[in-house]
Design a protein around this motif. Structure first.
Motif, PDB file in Angstrom:
ATOM      1  N   LEU A  77       0.830  -1.212   0.000  1.00 43.47           N
ATOM      2  CA  LEU A  77       0.000   0.000   0.000  1.00 43.47           C
ATOM      3  C   LEU A  77       0.859   1.255   0.000  1.00 43.47           C
ATOM      4  O   LEU A  77       0.536   2.255  -0.648  1.00 43.47           O
ATOM      5  CB  LEU A  77      -0.937   0.001   1.209  1.00 43.47           C
ATOM      6  CG  LEU A  77      -2.114  -0.988   1.132  1.00 43.47           C
ATOM      7  CD1 LEU A  77      -2.828  -1.070   2.467  1.00 43.47           C
ATOM      8  CD2 LEU A  77      -3.092  -0.564   0.039  1.00 43.47           C
ATOM      9  N   ILE A  78       1.965   1.238   0.748  1.00 47.60           N
ATOM     10  CA  ILE A  78       2.880   2.393   0.768  1.00 47.60           C
ATOM     11  C   ILE A  78       3.507   2.579  -0.608  1.00 47.60           C
ATOM     12  O   ILE A  78       3.587   3.699  -1.130  1.00 47.60           O
ATOM     13  CB  ILE A  78       3.965   2.190   1.840  1.00 47.60           C
ATOM     14  CG1 ILE A  78       3.346   2.297   3.242  1.00 47.60           C
ATOM     15  CG2 ILE A  78       5.086   3.214   1.682  1.00 47.60           C
ATOM     16  CD1 ILE A  78       4.273   1.873   4.358  1.00 47.60           C
ATOM     17  N   LYS A  79       3.923   1.477  -1.223  1.00 47.13           N
ATOM     18  CA  LYS A  79       4.584   1.550  -2.533  1.00 47.13           C
ATOM     19  C   LYS A  79       3.667   2.131  -3.590  1.00 47.13           C
ATOM     20  O   LYS A  79       4.091   2.919  -4.443  1.00 47.13           O
ATOM     21  CB  LYS A  79       5.037   0.141  -2.945  1.00 47.13           C
ATOM     22  CG  LYS A  79       5.778   0.072  -4.276  1.00 47.13           C
ATOM     23  CD  LYS A  79       6.209  -1.358  -4.565  1.00 47.13           C
ATOM     24  CE  LYS A  79       6.934  -1.437  -5.905  1.00 47.13           C
ATOM     25  NZ  LYS A  79       8.238  -0.752  -5.878  1.00 47.13           N
ATOM     26  N   TYR A  80       2.360   1.748  -3.531  1.00 45.13           N
ATOM     27  CA  TYR A  80       1.426   2.193  -4.558  1.00 45.13           C
ATOM     28  C   TYR A  80       0.417   3.216  -4.041  1.00 45.13           C
ATOM     29  O   TYR A  80      -0.685   3.347  -4.556  1.00 45.13           O
ATOM     30  CB  TYR A  80       0.704   0.982  -5.160  1.00 45.13           C
ATOM     31  CG  TYR A  80       1.622   0.156  -6.027  1.00 45.13           C
ATOM     32  CD1 TYR A  80       1.951   0.572  -7.311  1.00 45.13           C
ATOM     33  CD2 TYR A  80       2.213  -1.012  -5.535  1.00 45.13           C
ATOM     34  CE1 TYR A  80       2.818  -0.169  -8.105  1.00 45.13           C
ATOM     35  CE2 TYR A  80       3.085  -1.758  -6.317  1.00 45.13           C
ATOM     36  CZ  TYR A  80       3.383  -1.322  -7.608  1.00 45.13           C
ATOM     37  OH  TYR A  80       4.244  -2.045  -8.397  1.00 45.13           O
ATOM     38  N   LYS A  81       0.832   3.939  -2.990  1.00 46.83           N
ATOM     39  CA  LYS A  81       0.086   5.106  -2.502  1.00 46.83           C
ATOM     40  C   LYS A  81      -1.391   4.793  -2.254  1.00 46.83           C
ATOM     41  O   LYS A  81      -2.284   5.456  -2.764  1.00 46.83           O
ATOM     42  CB  LYS A  81       0.225   6.276  -3.485  1.00 46.83           C
ATOM     43  CG  LYS A  81       1.665   6.749  -3.637  1.00 46.83           C
ATOM     44  CD  LYS A  81       1.793   7.915  -4.592  1.00 46.83           C
ATOM     45  CE  LYS A  81       3.235   8.369  -4.708  1.00 46.83           C
ATOM     46  NZ  LYS A  81       3.406   9.482  -5.655  1.00 46.83           N
ATOM     47  N   ASN A  82      -1.613   3.727  -1.491  1.00 45.13           N
ATOM     48  CA  ASN A  82      -2.956   3.381  -1.026  1.00 45.13           C
ATOM     49  C   ASN A  82      -3.869   2.848  -2.131  1.00 45.13           C
ATOM     50  O   ASN A  82      -5.081   2.823  -1.985  1.00 45.13           O
ATOM     51  CB  ASN A  82      -3.625   4.583  -0.336  1.00 45.13           C
ATOM     52  CG  ASN A  82      -4.722   4.161   0.617  1.00 45.13           C
ATOM     53  OD1 ASN A  82      -4.591   3.169   1.322  1.00 45.13           O
ATOM     54  ND2 ASN A  82      -5.807   4.897   0.648  1.00 45.13           N
ATOM     55  N   ASP A  83      -3.295   2.425  -3.270  1.00 50.19           N
ATOM     56  CA  ASP A  83      -4.068   1.862  -4.375  1.00 50.19           C
ATOM     57  C   ASP A  83      -4.204   0.356  -4.137  1.00 50.19           C
ATOM     58  O   ASP A  83      -3.244  -0.404  -4.284  1.00 50.19           O
ATOM     59  CB  ASP A  83      -3.361   2.135  -5.710  1.00 50.19           C
ATOM     60  CG  ASP A  83      -4.183   1.684  -6.909  1.00 50.19           C
ATOM     61  OD1 ASP A  83      -4.880   0.659  -6.793  1.00 50.19           O
ATOM     62  OD2 ASP A  83      -4.121   2.355  -7.952  1.00 50.19           O
ATOM     63  N   VAL A  84      -5.412  -0.106  -3.759  1.00 52.26           N
ATOM     64  CA  VAL A  84      -5.629  -1.506  -3.378  1.00 52.26           C
ATOM     65  C   VAL A  84      -5.334  -2.449  -4.539  1.00 52.26           C
ATOM     66  O   VAL A  84      -4.665  -3.473  -4.375  1.00 52.26           O
ATOM     67  CB  VAL A  84      -7.080  -1.722  -2.877  1.00 52.26           C
ATOM     68  CG1 VAL A  84      -7.339  -3.189  -2.615  1.00 52.26           C
ATOM     69  CG2 VAL A  84      -7.313  -0.941  -1.605  1.00 52.26           C
ATOM     70  N   GLU A  85      -5.851  -2.116  -5.736  1.00 51.19           N
ATOM     71  CA  GLU A  85      -5.690  -2.995  -6.893  1.00 51.19           C
ATOM     72  C   GLU A  85      -4.215  -3.166  -7.244  1.00 51.19           C
ATOM     73  O   GLU A  85      -3.743  -4.287  -7.436  1.00 51.19           O
ATOM     74  CB  GLU A  85      -6.464  -2.423  -8.086  1.00 51.19           C
ATOM     75  CG  GLU A  85      -6.394  -3.275  -9.350  1.00 51.19           C
ATOM     76  CD  GLU A  85      -7.143  -4.578  -9.222  1.00 51.19           C
ATOM     77  OE1 GLU A  85      -6.742  -5.553  -9.886  1.00 51.19           O
ATOM     78  OE2 GLU A  85      -8.113  -4.641  -8.443  1.00 51.19           O
ATOM     79  N   ALA A  86      -3.482  -2.042  -7.319  1.00 48.19           N
ATOM     80  CA  ALA A  86      -2.060  -2.119  -7.658  1.00 48.19           C
ATOM     81  C   ALA A  86      -1.286  -2.845  -6.566  1.00 48.19           C
ATOM     82  O   ALA A  86      -0.373  -3.623  -6.850  1.00 48.19           O
ATOM     83  CB  ALA A  86      -1.505  -0.710  -7.871  1.00 48.19           C
ATOM     84  N   ALA A  87      -1.656  -2.598  -5.297  1.00 52.43           N
ATOM     85  CA  ALA A  87      -0.978  -3.256  -4.180  1.00 52.43           C
ATOM     86  C   ALA A  87      -1.193  -4.764  -4.227  1.00 52.43           C
ATOM     87  O   ALA A  87      -0.270  -5.554  -3.998  1.00 52.43           O
ATOM     88  CB  ALA A  87      -1.491  -2.685  -2.861  1.00 52.43           C
ATOM     89  N   MET A  88      -2.423  -5.197  -4.549  1.00 49.28           N
ATOM     90  CA  MET A  88      -2.727  -6.631  -4.625  1.00 49.28           C
ATOM     91  C   MET A  88      -1.919  -7.291  -5.741  1.00 49.28           C
ATOM     92  O   MET A  88      -1.386  -8.391  -5.566  1.00 49.28           O
ATOM     93  CB  MET A  88      -4.217  -6.840  -4.852  1.00 49.28           C
ATOM     94  CG  MET A  88      -4.629  -8.300  -4.867  1.00 49.28           C
ATOM     95  SD  MET A  88      -6.415  -8.524  -5.035  1.00 49.28           S
ATOM     96  CE  MET A  88      -6.648  -7.911  -6.708  1.00 49.28           C
TER      97      MET A  88
END
Length: 773
Positions: free
Chosen positions: A615-626
């Protein structure tokens, strides 16, 4: 014609099509198709497809590939006749098309008639196109053996009758039980077709889970095998032996019925409606720039509705213009920007919004004609965006909100990769969460970047649910009066009723906040806290998903609320309030993810530290984080504890005191430590090598400018677009989009586009507002 050309050589021709992707259906830089008047040209070196007018010559000049095959498809009139049985899953155009080909050299500017090219031309004509290969791969289900195929014990056959169902005597859609040889008809389909569920009933009564569909068995040992216990298609590696138990010789079998995959494909192809209907009213289609539809290529209404909205935003239209294509020398099907600009131009230029007259055998002189457009097909774009995501690569229906998140993440990566303007900022805003203790008034704050302002929907009352249940029960009792007793199933109702509410009530639920029990450090006990969300800045476009899908006793259900919504809203009441520092429970720092998104990922079974990192890496973007988590499952370092900086850095007060003793102010000490990861030695070096006063002044000015900008920024918005999910259930339905253009609502329903008489925005699943600057 002539056959003399010096360019018929290895430099210009690839003589074998084996393993090659052949782009023969559509130009790879625009949406001109082989069905157009002039057809398209396929490069015989790399098999790229290009329109004759522009992109084929452009490709030839850029890559020095001169020999092309012109392919033109045209309709042939055929009398109605029985369709031949299908032996392999194919995707065919309806009506049937005839293929016309010719070879030419673009360097010599002449047609060729060389016998040595006949074999290659024939191979290209017979080969599946790149589009078709992708579509077939998506429809074919990759079945695996299940435990029941390995542990099944067969019972000798008592009565051999494979010609009809033993319960109702149907002679088609028959399923053979692999346990005992019972033959039963298949499941009843929603439209009344199919069977009478007798194969399923037999499975439930005797716990015989495996069946094979008669008519799909082939001499090479294949057939449609289904496991009712696993509720999925499976592979039976011993199908030959299992069938032999019941006297069926597999070597003599001939396929006479369609497989599940073929029936699924037929159902989706036949779902294209000839007329554009809204709330029971037939609408007149419109054509021209910005009124181009998108063809449904297999349960892709979720993609079509989202793409229409995003590419109707002027900022997207400007950034992804055709300028890139003029200078790009990469093969277009491998270039992200070529494909995005292709979609942008295809939707907004009007070149592919071509008005056509629907043919009908009932046409008579003076009869009213039906008009339509083919729309554009997003084969390449779909593959590009969904690369690495099996859910969106498939041809199953998906959630439009999840696709919106995936597509925005895709655009962010593209803009970063090509160093373009970051369009994600038009949806981004700073959000502050305030969690306040009801007992003492103490609060905690947390600020994050967000792109969604989610709103809940009030649920139906128990009175509304009871009334709906009674009405549906009455309909059920009327239906079963004409049914045979053995066909009657118990009454079940899994849907929720339709009911009225307002968008203002949805916003009120946001204002009331979420109630949570937490330990309060000030009260030193477990206390009730209220969590509320506020804007710290207002985005240019406010994306508002409505939480229509809920879990009830672990069963997903849709809230069928009719939401009365206005065209204009002021969100000023959601501005971040000024809080007293004395009430702060502890020093707060900006967190880079929301607790809600963290819990969502952890709920999928991933570790806490792994989820936080993503989440930190993708600035709270759930889809990208998953997606990142799935790609890094083999990396054990992702589960290591996070450093203090990642969790929200706290300035070391002992270091502050040591720096103050040397004659510097506490503010200077904290500023230097914040710039150097809380490292005392580096902080001292920073102080002596930087103009602290100037830097601190600049930082304060930027913060003040940002605050002033927010204070002067309008909080007023106009409803600009809406994506609607039609259907009462979470398991089925259809997505359409409404977009306001020149003050009028336009309905985009796949390839059909029309002015909306009564837009169904009250059924909205996602609302997009535009700030009134």
């Amino acid at each position: 014609m002539t056959s003399i050309c010096d360019h018929i050589n290895e430099q210009n021709i690839t003589w074998s099509v084996q393993g090659q992707m052949i782009y023969k259906d559509q130009c790879t830089r625009c949406f001109v198709e082989a069905k157009s008047d002039n057809g398209i040209q396929v490069c015989l070196k790399c098999f790229n497809g290009g329109c004759i007018e522009m992109h084929s010559p452009q490709h030839s000049d850029q890559h020095n590939h001169y020999i092309v095959l012109n392919i033109r498809l045209f309709e042939i009139e055929q009398p109605q006749q029985k369709v031949e049985e299908i032996n392999k899953l194919v995707i065919a155009d309806i009506p049937q098309l005839e293929c016309e080909t010719s070879v030419a050299c673009l360097k010599c500017q002449k047609a060729l008639n060389s016998p040595e090219l006949d074999g290659l031309v024939q191979s290209i004509k017979q080969a599946n196109s790149a589009f078709k290969r992708q579509a077939i791969a998506q429809w074919e289900h990759t079945a695996q053996p299940c435990e029941h195929t390995l542990t099944m014990e067969q019972i000798p056959l008592v009565e051999k009758n494979l010609q009809k169902c033993r319960s109702c005597h149907l002679s088609s859609n028959l399923w053979l039980c692999l346990y005992c040889g019972h033959v039963g008809c298949g499941r009843k389909v929603y439209d009344g077709s199919g069977g009478n569920n007798h194969a399923v009933d037999h499975s439930k009564e005797f716990q015989h889970h495996l069946v094979v569909k008669l008519g799909t068995i082939t001499s090479d040992g294949k057939g449609d095998v289904f496991c009712y216990k696993c509720d999925d298609e499976v592979i039976d590696n011993f199908l030959k032996e299992h069938l032999a138990t019941y006297g069926i010789e597999i070597e003599k079998q001939v396929k006479t019925e369609k497989t599940i995959a073929e029936l699924t494909l037929d159902a989706n192809l036949s779902l294209q409606l000839s007329k554009l209907i809204e709330e029971g009213q037939v609408l007149d289609p419109i054509f021209g720039p910005e009124f181009t539809g998108i063809d449904n290529i297999g349960n892709t209404c979720y993609m079509n509705s989202v793409v229409q909205v995003l590419f109707s935003i002027p900022e997207f239209q400007k950034l992804y213009s055709l300028e890139h294509q003029f200078n790009c020398t990469r093969l277009p099907y491998n270039c992200v920007l070529c494909q995005i600009s292709k979609v942008n131009h295809g939707l907004n230029s009007g070149e592919f919004s071509i008005k056509k007259v629907a043919k009908s055998p009932l046409d008579t002189e003076g009869a009213q004609k039906d008009f339509y457009q083919d729309g554009i097909r997003l084969y390449d774009f779909k593959q590009l965006v969904a690369k690495g995501n099996q859910h969106f690569l498939s041809n199953h229906q998906q959630d439009a909100l999840e696709y919106w998140q995936l597509l925005n993440s895709f655009f962010q990566k593209t803009e970063k990769q090509f160093k373009l303007e970051q369009l994600s900022t038009i949806f981004s805003f700073d959000q502050t969460s305030i969690i306040q203790c009801v007992n003492c008034g103490g609060h905690k704050t947390n600020s994050v970047k967000n792109q969604e302002f989610k709103v809940p929907v009030e649920q139906p009352t128990q009175e509304q649910i009871n009334l709906y249940y009674a009405q549906e029960k009455q309909k059920y009792e009327e239906r079963i009066k004409t049914m045979r007793p053995e066909d009657i199933k118990p009454f079940e109702l899994n849907d929720l009723p339709e009911y009225d509410t307002t968008f203002e009530k949805c916003l009120q639920l946001v204002k009331e906040g979420e109630r949570v029990d937490m330990f309060c450090p000030k009260c030193q006990s477990l206390q009730l806290f209220v969590k509320k969300e506020y804007f710290k800045s207002f985005p240019k476009y406010l994306f508002v998903p409505v939480n229509r899908f809920v879990q009830e006793n672990w069963v997903p259900k849709k809230l069928n609320a009719s939401i009365k919504i206005q065209q204009f809203y002021d969100f000023a009441e959601f501005k971040e309030p000024v809080l007293q520092d004395k009430d702060a429970l502890k020093e707060q720092s900006a967190q880079e993810y929301t607790e809600e998104n963290l819990q969502t990922l952890m709920g999928m079974g991933f570790g806490e530290n792994r989820c936080k990192r993503a989440l930190i890496k993708y600035k709270n973007d759930v889809e990208a984080a998953m997606m990142f988590i799935m790609e890094s499952l083999d990396d054990p370092t992702q589960d290591q504890p996070l450093q203090q900086k990642q969790q929200g850095q706290q300035i070391n007060e002992e270091f502050v005191e040591q720096i103050v003793v040397m004659g510097f102010s506490p503010e200077q000490a904290k500023f230097a430590l914040s710039k150097t990861d809380n490292n005392l030695e580096r902080a001292m070096d920073y102080i002596f090598n930087h103009d602290l006063e100037a830097e601190m002044s600049q930082t304060q000015e930027k913060q003040q400018q940002k605050q002033d900008q927010f204070e002067n920024q309008t909080s007023k918005y106009e409803l600009f677009a809406c994506i609607v999910h039609l259907g009462k259930s979470v398991h089925c339905g259809h997505y359409v989009s409404y977009i306001k253009k020149n003050g009028e609502w336009i309905l985009y329903n796949d390839s059909k586009v029309a002015k909306s008489a009564e837009p169904a925005i009250h059924k909205g699943y996602m609302y997009i507002f535009r700030r009134l600057d």
